[in-house]
Design a protein around this motif. Structure first.
Motif, mmCIF file in Angstrom:
data_model
loop_
_atom_site.group_PDB
_atom_site.id
_atom_site.type_symbol
_atom_site.label_atom_id
_atom_site.label_comp_id
_atom_site.label_asym_id
_atom_site.label_seq_id
_atom_site.Cartn_x
_atom_site.Cartn_y
_atom_site.Cartn_z
ATOM 1 N N SER A 1 9.459 33.323 4.101
ATOM 2 C CA SER A 1 8.149 33.018 3.346
ATOM 3 C C SER A 1 8.301 33.828 2.075
ATOM 4 O O SER A 1 8.311 32.873 1.027
ATOM 5 N N TYR A 2 8.831 34.878 1.962
ATOM 6 C CA TYR A 2 9.136 35.770 0.594
ATOM 7 C C TYR A 2 10.353 34.939 0.013
ATOM 8 O O TYR A 2 10.201 34.949 -1.356
ATOM 9 N N PHE A 3 11.276 34.234 0.634
ATOM 10 C CA PHE A 3 12.071 33.438 0.018
ATOM 11 C C PHE A 3 11.987 32.038 -0.411
ATOM 12 O O PHE A 3 12.416 31.589 -1.067
ATOM 13 N N GLY A 4 10.503 31.738 -0.138
ATOM 14 C CA GLY A 4 10.152 30.465 -0.543
ATOM 15 C C GLY A 4 9.883 29.229 0.286
ATOM 16 O O GLY A 4 9.674 28.223 0.140
ATOM 17 N N TYR A 5 10.421 29.737 1.726
ATOM 18 C CA TYR A 5 10.184 28.665 2.701
ATOM 19 C C TYR A 5 9.047 28.453 3.578
ATOM 20 O O TYR A 5 8.606 29.693 4.107
ATOM 21 N N HIS A 6 8.598 27.390 3.692
ATOM 22 C CA HIS A 6 7.609 27.136 4.739
ATOM 23 C C HIS A 6 8.112 26.952 6.015
ATOM 24 O O HIS A 6 8.618 25.804 6.224
ATOM 25 N N THR A 7 7.703 27.764 7.090
ATOM 26 C CA THR A 7 8.291 27.702 8.229
ATOM 27 C C THR A 7 7.383 28.101 9.306
ATOM 28 O O THR A 7 6.266 28.448 9.179
ATOM 29 N N GLN A 8 7.766 27.452 10.417
ATOM 30 C CA GLN A 8 6.866 27.695 11.680
ATOM 31 C C GLN A 8 8.007 27.906 13.032
ATOM 32 O O GLN A 8 8.602 27.353 13.015
ATOM 33 N N CYS A 9 7.587 29.201 13.535
ATOM 34 C CA CYS A 9 8.494 29.908 14.384
ATOM 35 C C CYS A 9 8.031 29.935 15.569
ATOM 36 O O CYS A 9 6.662 30.282 15.663
#
Length: 499
Positions: free
Chosen positions: A132-140
């Motif tokens: 998220s800090y790098f700008g990616y919206h993720t779900q793990c």
């Protein structure tokens, strides 16, 4: 220890990457498009565009009808694979086994890793926070199988960590598409009213195979855990590897040296137990900003001497730029060989090429000036001097001995060079010769020594070599090619210089 896997789903992989490169796009709606039979089809839309009703598979013309200022970028076919490969390599700091999962995910084999971060919840939260800090919206999501982790990451909502052995229960309420099935199979299931996995998971397998084929049963077995699923890591597994995570980022050379000492001691202790030694080692420094800095060393013979190996690394530590700090150190030994101890002799201090001290000295010299500057020459089965040796490896066993009956020059020219000579007849040594414009008057001489080609070659005339010394005390190795005759079919050459 049971297997545990993490699936990372990048909701907006390519659009997030574009925003990272162009920060001004963050608040603007934009899409990525590709051409299809003359039409522009949307393949990805950022969050701002999706909020206004734009989604994948729409026509660009339709989307711009209600968002006139909609920006668009051309699709790059290989972009997703390149992005995921880079992200998988970055994830090596969390597990040595990371694989890409096209078109928008990663699969991590995290067996035995979460406890290093304080547990599975902290482990998953750390990965999500950094991405998220790098700008990616993720779900793990994490589970015992790849299939369940993949399904929960994309279709789960609340509980994203599935306890050991609970994958079947976690799958029941999910739609068939959570099993990574082909669109045609999903469509047939929905037409029959089987809109959740619980609607068909208990049905007879023969009926499922007959109606939907083997794919459905395979994906179901993989998700439940009845069939193993293998991933292909982006970086091949190295058998000899040590990792050292840091509580606080390391920013000093002293900190790097301390970490390297610990890694080498742990790795060399393992080598001693297994009677092995490394021939090549790579130190990887994973920085906080996601970049990985590496330095590597090589040895002439297998080594498990941590002090010696540290000296090889020591001169290269200065090339590591820690930037904001290094959070993980990885030491790999990709080339390892059996370690054969050399028997020391009681009454001889010189061990020759088997001397470990000599091998370590050559390692240090090679580390400073490059191993390509260090050469060993061994005798070869040829008579002509320029062909009588070849380059060999340090520990090559010599089957042919050096010819020491006659003196040979310290410096031998790669190819003999022609000279002008004044000499009596028929086989007297020359009185003087001219080489590179300088006249050398010969004070002493010895010879001739005749050297011919091997009988099965006979590529040239025989040579008569002379050892000569000029008035200045310099010594040379000269030869006449061919017989001394009136027709002057012979020629003189200089071939080497004595000390």
């Amino acid at each position: 220890m049971g297997k545990r896997f993490v699936s990372i789903w990048f909701r907006h992989l390519k659009t997030d990457w574009l925003i990272r490169r162009q920060h001004g796009l963050k608040e603007l709606p934009f899409v990525i498009v590709t051409k299809d039979h003359g039409r522009m089809i949307i393949t990805s839309a950022n969050i701002s565009a999706q909020k206004q009703g734009v989604n994948s598979n729409m026509l660009l013309a339709d989307a711009r009808a209600f968002i006139p200022g909609l920006l668009y970028f051309d699709e790059e076919p290989e972009r997703a694979a390149k992005l995921l490969t880079g992200l998988a390599e970055w994830c090596i700091r969390y597990t040595p086994l990371a694989a890409i999962d096209l078109p928008d995910g990663l699969i991590l084999d995290v067996s035995g890793c979460p406890h290093l971060w304080g547990g599975e919840n902290e482990y998953l939260a750390t990965i999500t926070k950094r991405l998220s800090y790098f700008g990616y919206h993720t779900q793990c999501a994490m589970a015992d199988t790849i299939g369940t982790a993949w399904a929960i990451a994309r279709f789960g909502s609340n509980h994203l960590i599935i306890e050991n052995g609970q994958q079947t229960a976690a799958l029941l309420s999910l739609p068939p598409s959570a099993l990574r099935l082909e669109p045609a199979t999903i469509e047939r299931l929905e037409k029959l009213g089987l809109r959740k996995i619980q609607h068909f998971i208990s049905m007879p397998r023969t009926a499922l195979r007959r109606r939907f084929g083997k794919e459905l049963l395979l994906r179901l077995d993989q998700a439940i855990g009845c069939t193993d699923e293998i991933i292909e890591p982006v970086i091949p597994v190295v058998l000899y590897l040590e990792r050292l995570p840091c509580l606080e980022p390391i920013v000093t050379a002293t900190g790097i040296e301390i970490a390297l000492h610990k890694l080498l001691e742990a790795l060399c202790l393992r080598f001693l137990k297994e009677e092995k030694g490394l021939r090549k080692a790579i130190l990887k420094c994973c920085r906080v900003d996601g970049k990985i800095k590496t330095i590597e060393i090589g040895t002439n013979r297998p080594s498990c001497n941590s002090r010696h190996l540290f000296k090889l690394f020591e001169d290269k530590i200065a090339t590591i730029e820690p930037a904001l700090g290094i959070e993980l150190f990885i030491l790999e030994a990709p080339i390892v060989e059996e370690l054969s101890p050399v028997q020391e002799k009681l009454f001889e201090s010189n061990g020759g090429l088997d001397d470990i001290g000599l091998a370590e000295l050559l390692d240090r010299i090679g580390g400073k000036i490059g191993t390509h500057h260090i050469h060993r020459y061994v005798p070869d089965e040829h008579y002509w001097p320029e062909h009588s040796f070849k380059e060999g490896i340090l520990h090559e066993t010599i089957l042919t001995h050096w010819k020491t009956e006659k003196p040979r020059p310290l410096q031998l020219l790669p190819q003999p060079e022609p000279i002008t000579v004044t000499a009596p007849v028929p086989d007297y040594p020359p009185m003087n010769f001219r080489y590179k414009g300088k006249l050398h008057t010969i004070a002493k001489a010895d010879g001739p020594e005749r050297i011919e080609q091997e009988w099965w070659l006979q590529e040239g005339k025989h040579r008569d070599y002379y050892y000569v010394e000029d008035e200045e005390g310099h010594r040379y190795w000269l030869f006449r090619s061919g017989h001394y005759d009136v027709a002057k079919s012979y020629q003189w050459f200089i071939h080497g210089f004595f000390a």
